[in-house]
Design an enzyme around this catalytic site. Structure first.
Site, PDB file in Angstrom:
ATOM      1  N   VAL A  81      39.217  34.091  46.540  1.00  0.00           N
ATOM      2  CA  VAL A  81      38.011  33.943  47.297  1.00  0.00           C
ATOM      3  C   VAL A  81      37.303  32.802  47.239  1.00  0.00           C
ATOM      4  O   VAL A  81      37.580  31.950  46.376  1.00  0.00           O
ATOM      5  CB  VAL A  81      36.736  34.964  46.625  1.00  0.00           C
ATOM      6  N   TYR A 114      42.780  32.129  30.711  1.00  0.00           N
ATOM      7  CA  TYR A 114      41.984  32.997  32.016  1.00  0.00           C
ATOM      8  C   TYR A 114      42.323  34.163  32.046  1.00  0.00           C
ATOM      9  O   TYR A 114      41.587  35.264  32.139  1.00  0.00           O
ATOM     10  CB  TYR A 114      42.096  32.082  33.162  1.00  0.00           C
TER      11      TYR A 114
END
Length: 260
Positions: free
Chosen positions: A186, A153
């Site tokens: 988030v 990632y």
């Protein structure tokens, strides 16, 4: 409000989470928005809620032909080429270096890295013709530093950061600005699937502001970068992370200093 008057935007991954918040903020500031996502039901519902200023397009960001269709459809709806692109779509997969399945690695590259490049490639001709544009690529704090179990990632997010800078240099002569945004933790459906409330609570202890961000915390930065008020900003990288990248791994977490 009209900070984005005469802006015509394509937002990928727009059906939910951060993308939906960005789309809502853009419409609220006067933009017209193409909502691009693979999640048809949620995307159609958001488009209906936003009214005439928005439309939904089914879109696989890893597919070059899908990009050509979405860009052409947006131009037909807008009556002009898109002058804002938000490459927001992305996926998160955990996996250690020695055990990460290659199909998971390839999927991360296809969606996060290839999808971002294809998006820039697809909108560049129209933006060049109009001699204006703002491309905003969503990277991550993992595009600024590494994290255990996220090597693949992280690689895609570093790639987005690098492609952003190269594209900014290449496209600057056409008054096309390219910037990257680097959100921290988030609270979105993408992050919640990896641990739910417990993950959010743990993350908050590692952030100087001692809370996890919301999509609504992130969207105003995209409004700024899409609009003319950032007309001299390109090749930049913008961390929006509650202070996570202001410190390092020795940060002690929530010690009660703030009373929370």
């Amino acid at each position: 409000m009209s900070r984005l008057k005469d802006k015509y935007a394509i937002v990928t991954g727009a059906a939910q989470g951060q993308g939906a918040a960005i789309a809502r903020a853009f419409v609220a500031e006067g933009a017209r928005v193409a909502l691009a996502d693979i999640a048809d039901e949620a995307g159609e519902a958001l488009a209906a809620d936003l009214g005439d200023a928005a439309h939904f397009s089914h879109h696989d960001v890893s597919d070059a032909q899908s990009w050509q269709r979405v860009v052409a459809e947006a131009e037909e709806r807008f009556g002009t080429p898109a002058n804002v692109l938000v490459n927001n779509a992305g996926i998160l997969r955990f996996g250690e270096v020695d055990t990460m399945p290659m199909d998971e690695f390839d999927l991360l590259v296809a969606v996060n890295m290839r999808g971002c490049f294809l998006g820039m490639q697809a909108v560049a001709p129209g933006m060049k013709a109009g001699r204006q544009g703002s491309i905003i690529n969503c990277s991550s704090v993992e595009g600024l530093a590494g994290m255990s179990s996220l090597a693949a990632y992280t690689g895609t997010k570093f790639a987005i950061r690098g492609m952003t800078k190269a594209a900014a240099v290449e496209l600057g002569a056409f008054n096309i600005r390219v910037n990257s945004v680097h959100p921290g933790m988030v609270d979105t459906p993408m992050t919640r699937v990896h641990g739910g409330d417990a993950a959010m609570e743990w993350a908050a202890t590692r952030i100087p502001l001692e809370r996890v961000g919301t999509p609504e915390d992130i969207a105003p930065l995209y409004v700024h970068l899409a609009g003319d008020e950032s007309s001299y900003t390109t090749g930049g990288e913008f961390a929006i992370d509650g202070g996570a990248t202001a410190t390092h791994s020795f940060y002690p977490g929530n010690s009660g200093r703030g009373g929370r």
